[in-house]
Design a protein around this motif. Structure first.
Motif, PDB file in Angstrom:
ATOM      1  N   GLY A   1      -4.804   0.219  12.771  1.00  0.00           N
ATOM      2  CA  GLY A   1      -5.418  -1.078  12.515  1.00  0.00           C
ATOM      3  C   GLY A   1      -4.697  -1.676  11.318  1.00  0.00           C
ATOM      4  N   LEU A   2      -4.172  -2.867  11.491  1.00  0.00           N
ATOM      5  CA  LEU A   2      -3.406  -3.518  10.427  1.00  0.00           C
ATOM      6  C   LEU A   2      -4.090  -4.814  10.017  1.00  0.00           C
ATOM      7  N   GLN A   3      -4.358  -4.962   8.733  1.00  0.00           N
ATOM      8  CA  GLN A   3      -4.964  -6.182   8.225  1.00  0.00           C
ATOM      9  C   GLN A   3      -3.876  -7.220   8.016  1.00  0.00           C
TER      10      GLN A   3
ATOM     11  N   GLN B   1       0.841  -1.201   0.000  1.00  0.00           N
ATOM     12  CA  GLN B   1       0.000   0.000   0.000  1.00  0.00           C
ATOM     13  C   GLN B   1       0.879   1.254   0.000  1.00  0.00           C
ATOM     14  N   PRO B   2       1.725   1.408  -1.022  1.00  0.00           N
ATOM     15  CA  PRO B   2       2.693   2.509  -1.019  1.00  0.00           C
ATOM     16  C   PRO B   2       2.065   3.892  -1.130  1.00  0.00           C
ATOM     17  N   GLU B   3       0.812   3.978  -1.521  1.00  0.00           N
ATOM     18  CA  GLU B   3       0.170   5.289  -1.639  1.00  0.00           C
ATOM     19  C   GLU B   3      -0.214   5.877  -0.276  1.00  0.00           C
ATOM     20  N   LEU B   4      -0.160   5.079   0.791  1.00  0.00           N
ATOM     21  CA  LEU B   4      -0.461   5.566   2.138  1.00  0.00           C
ATOM     22  C   LEU B   4       0.829   5.647   2.936  1.00  0.00           C
ATOM     23  N   GLN B   5       1.218   6.873   3.286  1.00  0.00           N
ATOM     24  CA  GLN B   5       2.424   7.081   4.078  1.00  0.00           C
ATOM     25  C   GLN B   5       2.067   7.196   5.560  1.00  0.00           C
ATOM     26  N   LEU B   6       2.875   6.567   6.403  1.00  0.00           N
ATOM     27  CA  LEU B   6       2.785   6.794   7.845  1.00  0.00           C
ATOM     28  C   LEU B   6       3.864   7.807   8.186  1.00  0.00           C
TER      29      LEU B   6
END
Length: 147
Positions: free
Chosen positions: A85-87, A50-55
């Motif tokens: 929350g991590l799937q 999911q590289p489009e979501l940065q933490l």
């Protein structure tokens, strides 16, 4: 028009230690690591799937008020900060793998109406929920209580 969520901040105690935890333990990829001025460091990680979501890993600091910084640091010390929350594809196997890497679990994997769930803390005390999802309906929750 809003098209997606691209950045979520996670409050951490130490940027270097948290960067190592998120990459070496959880398997995220290092992103940006940039000094912006003399005392602000911009650090991000992404998950390979999911590289489009940065933490955005960040410490409680200015421009927040001193009172808010102090309150957040106390909450971090108490281990009471919300996290992520991590799937996962197999909650029990993921718990075994992460426990072998020294991760602290607050809740062992439990069957829930929505899947198998475990709760852990990152190295800054943030709660993180691991969920192996399954299909559910609102009726699956009738009579269910959570402790």
């Amino acid at each position: 028009m809003i098209t997606n969520v691209s950045l979520v901040s996670v409050w951490v105690k130490d940027l270097d230690e948290s960067l190592a935890f998120y990459t070496d333990v959880l398997g995220f990829a290092a992103g940006d690591d940039i000094m912006l001025g003399e005392d602000f460091r911009w650090v991000t990680v992404t998950h390979p799937s999911q590289p489009e979501l940065q933490l955005h890993l960040t410490t409680p600091s200015k421009p927040l008020s001193d009172d808010l910084i102090s309150a957040m640091q106390r909450a971090q010390l108490d281990g009471g900060m919300p996290g992520l929350g991590l799937q996962v594809d197999d909650c029990r196997a993921t718990v075994d793998d992460l426990r072998a890497k020294g991760v602290e679990f607050l809740q062992e994997p439990l069957d829930r109406p929505y899947g198998v769930e475990a709760v852990m803390r990152d190295n800054s005390g943030n709660w993180m929920v691991l969920v192996e999802p399954r299909e559910f309906t609102p009726q699956d929750f009738e009579g269910v209580t959570f402790d």
